[in-house]
Write an enzyme that holds these catalytic residues in place. Structure first.
Site: not given
Ligand code: THU
Length: 127
Positions: A44-45, A55, A57, A90
């Site tokens: 995650n960023i 996220c 994913e 997601c």
């Protein structure tokens, strides 16, 4: 050789080390297994404009799809080294590409659970 669920989860934990999480301090990692046996990882960023956060994913999915890969077997997810199931965005994002991929998570590598994505997202949206 195709990774086991345990190996895939370990890769997710490792990927979470790169998480950029100054706001939540919740480190998420994902390891995405393609139908042809490759693995793309993601973390995650976060962003100071909170809604711009991506996220783990989706980071992994975007890496794969942007390389031309669209068919997935499974994804393992780890949040702060333990269980983290994918958020609603997601779930829908992954559903676009592989409705029946397996989603794996758990408190540790010896207590993993898995579901089919279409169990976690019933009647996902399709155009
Ligand atoms: N997060 C993920 O990376 N994956 C999810 O499925 C749920 C949430 C991240 C977003 C944010 O950086 C942090 O977890 C807390 O919400």
């Amino acid at each position: 050789m195709r990774p086991t669920d345990k190996e895939l989860f370990r890769m997710a934990v490792k990927a979470s080390e790169n998480a950029y999480v100054p706001f939540s301090n919740f480190h998420v990692g994902a390891a995405l297994l393609t139908k042809d046996g490759q693995v793309y990882t993601g973390c995650n960023i976060e962003n100071s404009s909170y809604g711009a956060t991506i996220c783990a994913e989706r980071t992994a999915m975007v890496k794969a799809v942007s390389e031309g890969v669209r068919e997935f077997e499974a994804i393992a997810i780890a949040g702060n080294g333990g269980t983290s199931w994918p958020c609603g965005i997601c779930r829908q994002f992954m559903f676009e590409f592989s409705e029946d991929m397996r989603v794996i998570s758990g408190e540790n590598e010896d207590e993993l659970k898995s579901y089919r994505l279409n169990e976690l997202l019933l009647e996902g949206f399709k155009l």
